[in-house]
Motif scaffolding. Structure first.
Motif, PDB file in Angstrom:
ATOM      1  N   GLU A   8       0.848  -1.209   0.000  1.00  0.00           N
ATOM      2  CA  GLU A   8       0.000   0.000   0.000  1.00  0.00           C
ATOM      3  C   GLU A   8       0.886   1.263   0.000  1.00  0.00           C
ATOM      4  O   GLU A   8       0.620   2.217  -0.736  1.00  0.00           O
ATOM      5  CB  GLU A   8      -0.876  -0.062   1.251  1.00  0.00           C
ATOM      6  N   TYR A   9       1.958   1.245   0.788  1.00  0.00           N
ATOM      7  CA  TYR A   9       2.896   2.382   0.794  1.00  0.00           C
ATOM      8  C   TYR A   9       3.443   2.596  -0.621  1.00  0.00           C
ATOM      9  O   TYR A   9       3.563   3.721  -1.091  1.00  0.00           O
ATOM     10  CB  TYR A   9       4.085   2.099   1.718  1.00  0.00           C
ATOM     11  N   GLY A  10       3.831   1.492  -1.280  1.00  0.00           N
ATOM     12  CA  GLY A  10       4.399   1.591  -2.630  1.00  0.00           C
ATOM     13  C   GLY A  10       3.394   2.169  -3.604  1.00  0.00           C
ATOM     14  O   GLY A  10       3.701   3.102  -4.363  1.00  0.00           O
ATOM     15  N   ASP A  11       2.175   1.644  -3.601  1.00  0.00           N
ATOM     16  CA  ASP A  11       1.123   2.138  -4.500  1.00  0.00           C
ATOM     17  C   ASP A  11       0.900   3.631  -4.308  1.00  0.00           C
ATOM     18  O   ASP A  11       0.784   4.398  -5.277  1.00  0.00           O
ATOM     19  CB  ASP A  11      -0.210   1.426  -4.190  1.00  0.00           C
ATOM     20  N   MET A  12       0.811   4.048  -3.063  1.00  0.00           N
ATOM     21  CA  MET A  12       0.505   5.457  -2.776  1.00  0.00           C
ATOM     22  C   MET A  12       1.633   6.369  -3.252  1.00  0.00           C
ATOM     23  O   MET A  12       1.397   7.410  -3.867  1.00  0.00           O
ATOM     24  CB  MET A  12       0.264   5.648  -1.267  1.00  0.00           C
ATOM     25  N   GLN A  13       2.879   5.953  -2.991  1.00  0.00           N
ATOM     26  CA  GLN A  13       4.011   6.787  -3.396  1.00  0.00           C
ATOM     27  C   GLN A  13       4.087   6.894  -4.925  1.00  0.00           C
ATOM     28  O   GLN A  13       4.345   7.972  -5.472  1.00  0.00           O
ATOM     29  CB  GLN A  13       5.317   6.195  -2.825  1.00  0.00           C
ATOM     30  N   LEU A  14       3.849   5.777  -5.613  1.00  0.00           N
ATOM     31  CA  LEU A  14       3.907   5.813  -7.087  1.00  0.00           C
ATOM     32  C   LEU A  14       2.864   6.784  -7.643  1.00  0.00           C
ATOM     33  O   LEU A  14       3.147   7.558  -8.569  1.00  0.00           O
ATOM     34  CB  LEU A  14       3.697   4.409  -7.662  1.00  0.00           C
ATOM     35  N   ILE A  15       1.676   6.758  -7.075  1.00  0.00           N
ATOM     36  CA  ILE A  15       0.628   7.690  -7.524  1.00  0.00           C
ATOM     37  C   ILE A  15       1.069   9.132  -7.251  1.00  0.00           C
ATOM     38  O   ILE A  15       0.894  10.025  -8.093  1.00  0.00           O
ATOM     39  CB  ILE A  15      -0.712   7.374  -6.810  1.00  0.00           C
ATOM     40  N   CYS A  16       1.678   9.353  -6.086  1.00  0.00           N
ATOM     41  CA  CYS A  16       2.121  10.718  -5.742  1.00  0.00           C
ATOM     42  C   CYS A  16       3.210  11.195  -6.700  1.00  0.00           C
ATOM     43  O   CYS A  16       3.272  12.383  -7.043  1.00  0.00           O
ATOM     44  CB  CYS A  16       2.615  10.765  -4.302  1.00  0.00           C
ATOM     45  N   ILE A  45      -6.359   4.833  -6.876  1.00  0.00           N
ATOM     46  CA  ILE A  45      -6.453   5.750  -8.027  1.00  0.00           C
ATOM     47  C   ILE A  45      -7.785   6.510  -7.937  1.00  0.00           C
ATOM     48  O   ILE A  45      -7.855   7.724  -8.154  1.00  0.00           O
ATOM     49  CB  ILE A  45      -6.380   4.975  -9.360  1.00  0.00           C
ATOM     50  N   GLN A  46      -8.825   5.771  -7.566  1.00  0.00           N
ATOM     51  CA  GLN A  46     -10.158   6.384  -7.464  1.00  0.00           C
ATOM     52  C   GLN A  46     -10.170   7.513  -6.437  1.00  0.00           C
ATOM     53  O   GLN A  46     -10.633   8.629  -6.723  1.00  0.00           O
ATOM     54  CB  GLN A  46     -11.170   5.300  -7.075  1.00  0.00           C
ATOM     55  N   ILE A  47      -9.627   7.241  -5.232  1.00  0.00           N
ATOM     56  CA  ILE A  47      -9.684   8.297  -4.200  1.00  0.00           C
ATOM     57  C   ILE A  47      -8.739   9.446  -4.546  1.00  0.00           C
ATOM     58  O   ILE A  47      -8.971  10.580  -4.140  1.00  0.00           O
ATOM     59  CB  ILE A  47      -9.414   7.766  -2.768  1.00  0.00           C
TER      60      ILE A  47
END
Ligand code: NBP
Length: 488
Positions: free
Chosen positions: A196-204, A237-239
């Motif tokens: 989850e940390y990885g996903d969030m950082q990539l989106i950022c 991605i949605q949020i």
């Protein structure tokens, strides 16, 4: 009054919502909270429901049908064998009041080693224990979380009807399985959080590139909303799209742009890093994500450094160097999309590699395909893409690295050029992309037939006579060179 089917200890946000979820599936639930006014307020706020509020732990325990099933949902802080936290305190309160074969479930974010300690301890008391990771936050707890229970299979069978009824459902399948023995459930929840940390950082990082490219917040919201209809479809991605749409009523500005750029964290990402280091597994994307949060939190230092340390000379627009302006917006969006998808694959490949390694080491016999399947609903990392991971392991349970599955291999091969261009663009323009670049570095290292580790071995042998193997001699034969003496 009849005895309750389920007991929940700890009525903070997660506990209250789980209780309402369990009750809504037809079970009678007893509740207890250390601060009794919380219990009273909760019961008063939900008249007509099959809820039993208790003011003492004794009354709480006595109100439950046997074997008792008590789900603890309190703050967990223990991170070492020697640490004792609220979960331990609650367990100690319960032990003298319980009977043989009663079941305690710890649904908090407990460290898996603490779960293993509790599992062994409670077994000596004749009690059964389940350490269950619960993901999905407040909304998931209420409507259907993803649940990762670990413990004896026989205890899981007793809990299965309740857990399956409250879990999220995808294609009719509940997002809960018996993960494995002992601390396996909390372990998998920990890696879920790392991912989850990885996903969030990539989106950022994608957002940051768009911001530097001059996109408005509305344009960025539209991009993420559109991506949510495609292969990147996911809750995060949605949020992100929804968050970027949010306007502060007081100032009329984007809420996201008003938020201070200092990220918080509760520790599960760091636990994942430590576990990866202990097991010599590379999780560089998750690593970069955790470190990005740490660096972000040093806001004062960064502000100071921003005035002292130089970046590329501003040109007013992104450039690929020598004044070469890169692509039109829609091409940039497509390339960032491709880079994000490729990086995300790497992040999951690394997280799953770590789970596989620990599974082997602990003889947990974890099923990666089924684990990916229960992450498809209810939890924070739910995503369309998890279907492909499930398929990959269903069709090849012995799959070595996720990158080598035909579907993911094709995506990586197809996206790698865009991925390189996006990382290069960011680097040339001084935009930090630690997770994008760490993912690409892993990809290029993993696929390299020959790495510069030959020189590294020479260095080790030079200063420490550590020896090396040779390309022209059989594997397992070690050599040492009498290197020249270095003076000074
Ligand atoms: P908190 O983590 O904030 O814990 C608050 C609860 O713990 C209250 O009921 C409090 O009772 C109780 N408590 C504490 Br603090 N110390 C206690 C003690 N010594 N004895 C008995 N009770 C004690 O609640 P939460 O955010 O609902 O999370 C619960 C668990 O679920 C945590 O482990 C958390 O990491 C995990 N989790 C949270 C989320 C989320 O989105 N929040 C998601 C997934 C998992 P009091 O009212 O008397 O102070």
């Amino acid at each position: 009054m009849s005895k309750s089917d389920f007991g929940l200890y700890g009525l903070a946000v997660m506990g209250q919502n789980l209780v309402l979820n369990v009750e809504s599936r037809g079970f009678q639930v007893s509740v207890y909270n250390r601060t009794t006014s919380v219990t009273d307020d909760f019961i008063a706020a939900h008249p007509g429901k099959k809820l039993v509020g208790a003011h003492t732990v004794e009354d709480f325990v006595q109100s439950l049908a046997r074997p008792r099933k008590i789900h603890i949902m309190v703050k967990s802080t223990a991170v070492k064998d020697t640490d004792r936290d609220a979960v331990d305190a609650v367990i100690e309160q319960l032990i003298p009041l319980l009977d043989e074969d009663d079941i305690i479930i710890d649904g908090g974010n407990s460290f898996y080693q603490a779960t293993e300690r509790r599992d062994a301890y409670l077994a000596t008391k004749g009690l059964r224990f389940i350490g269950a990771g619960v993901s999905g936050g407040e909304e998931g707890a209420r409507k259907g979380p993803s649940i990762m229970p670990g413990g004896p299979a026989s205890t899981w069978e007793v809990m299965k009807p309740i857990f399956e009824s409250i879990a999220a459902k995808v294609d009719g399948e509940p997002c809960v399985i018996h993960i494995g023995p002992g601390g396996a459930g909390h372990y998998v929840k920990m890696i879920h959080n790392g991912i989850e940390y990885g996903d969030m950082q990539l989106i950022c990082e994608a957002y940051n590139i768009f911001k530097h490219a001059g996109f408005t917040t509305d344009e960025m919201a539209a991009i993420f909303n559109e991506w949510n209809d495609g292969e990147l479809q996911s809750y995060l991605i949605q949020i992100t799209g929804k968050a970027l749409e949010q306007i502060d009523p007081e100032t009329g500005h984007s809420v996201v742009e008003l938020i201070v750029d200092k990220a918080g964290q509760k520790g599960t990402g760091q636990w994942t890093l430590l576990n990866a280091a202990e097991n010599a597994v590379v999780i560089s994307t998750i690593n970069a994500a955790v470190e990005a949060r740490i660096l972000s939190s040093k806001k004062k230092e960064r502000v100071l450094a921003s005035k002292e340390l130089r970046g590329p000379a501003p040109t007013g627009a992104l450039t690929m160097g020598d004044g070469i302006t890169p692509w039109p917006k829609e091409i940039l969006v497509q390339k960032v999309h491709d880079a994000l998808y490729a990086s995300k694959i790497i992040s999951y490949a690394q997280g799953l590699d770590l789970i596989k390694t620990m599974s082997g080491k602990k003889n947990w016999d974890l099923d990666l395909g089924r684990i990916a399947a229960i992450w498809r609903g209810g939890c924070i990392i739910r995503a369309r893409f998890l279907n492909f991971i499930t398929d990959a392991y269903r069709s090849n349970p012995g799959l070595g690295n996720l990158m080598l599955d035909p579907y993911f291999k094709n995506i990586l091969n197809g996206n790698q050029q865009s991925w390189r261009e996006v990382v290069s663009l960011a680097m040339l323009n001084g935009i930090p992309v630690p997770a994008f670049s760490a993912s690409l570095g892993y990809y290029d290292s993993y696929r390299a037939e020959r790495l510069p580790a030959n020189l590294l071995q020479a260095q080790r042998d030079f200063f420490g006579a550590h020896t090396y193997e040779r390309v022209d001699k059989p594997e397992g034969e070690f050599f040492h060179t009498d290197w020249p003496e270095v003076i000074g």
